[in-house]
Design a protein around this motif. Structure first.
Motif, PDB file in Angstrom:
ATOM      1  N   SER A 191       9.754   3.312   2.345  1.00 49.60           N
ATOM      2  CA  SER A 191       9.244   4.511   2.953  1.00 49.60           C
ATOM      3  C   SER A 191       9.470   5.452   2.126  1.00 49.60           C
ATOM      4  N   CYS A 192       9.141   7.061   2.880  1.00 46.29           N
ATOM      5  CA  CYS A 192       9.121   8.291   2.166  1.00 46.29           C
ATOM      6  C   CYS A 192      11.098   7.793   2.786  1.00 46.29           C
ATOM      7  N   HIS A 198      12.721   9.163   6.501  1.00 44.99           N
ATOM      8  CA  HIS A 198      13.208   8.343   7.334  1.00 44.99           C
ATOM      9  C   HIS A 198      15.122   9.658   7.334  1.00 44.99           C
ATOM     10  N   GLU A 253       1.539   5.568   4.912  1.00 39.24           N
ATOM     11  CA  GLU A 253       2.562   6.573   3.845  1.00 39.24           C
ATOM     12  C   GLU A 253       2.454   7.509   2.970  1.00 39.24           C
ATOM     13  N   THR A 290       2.386  10.687   4.534  1.00 38.89           N
ATOM     14  CA  THR A 290       4.098  11.234   5.045  1.00 38.89           C
ATOM     15  C   THR A 290       4.290  11.545   4.001  1.00 38.89           C
TER      16      THR A 290
END
Length: 186
Positions: free
Chosen positions: A101-102, A106, A147, A150
């Motif tokens: 994930s980014c 996070h 995603e 994001t």
């Protein structure tokens, strides 16, 4: 084409590793010259793929990742790779497989503000920006539309640089079909 697939650590039980290696294996099956480059591997490469291990060096994890990215750039020039596909965010890659994930998302949503003052945060943000910034030419293989949004929200990545991968759950990772009612009763 001569392709380099780059991943920090190749673990046979890691989901990102498995999916990334499936893409490398498919490229090899289609006739491309595939080399997998990693710092550490606990399993052999897929059939038709070469494996190059570059031992990590540096005084810290961040230092190790910086050295590894430099080694990849040197290797690319020396060995003449047509395309560098990476499962890790780093400068100088052509395609990023977004199996994680980014990082910025996070860090902002799940970590304290103090985390954003660390060298580790600055490093990973800089490497993510090298891949996702509007100035980059890296294409991104994303797993979900969320995603993509994001990354676009945090980095302003143009939408035409994203490709959405179809779901890919291998048979050995799927939930077995339900048993018949008479089997459940016992």
């Amino acid at each position: 084409m001569k392709l380099a697939f780059v991943i920090y650590r190749l673990y046979r039980f890691g989901g990102k590793s498995r999916n990334f290696m499936a893409i490398a294996a498919e490229c090899a099956r289609r006739g491309h010259d595939v080399t997998i480059v990693t710092m550490e591997a606990d399993s052999p490469p897929p059939e038709g793929c070469a494996l190059v291990t570059i031992p990590g060096r540096g005084w810290s994890n961040v230092g190790t990742y910086v050295h590894f990215a430099r080694d990849i750039a040197t290797m690319r020039r020396r060995d003449g790779f047509d395309l560098v596909i990476s499962g890790e965010r780093m400068p100088g890659i052509d395609v990023y497989y977004a199996g994680d994930s980014c990082f910025v998302e996070h860090a902002i949503t799940r970590r304290s503000f103090l985390h954003r003052l660390t060298r580790r945060y600055r490093h990973f943000r800089r490497f993510e920006e090298a891949v996702c910034s509007p100035d980059s030419s890296t294409n991104i293989m994303a797993l979900t539309p969320l995603e993509i949004e994001t990354y676009r929200r945090h980095h302003g990545t143009p939408s035409d640089r994203f490709g959405l991968l179809p779901p890919n759950v291998t048979r050995d990772r799927q939930t077995p079909p339900e048993r018949r009612p008479e089997e459940r009763a016992s």
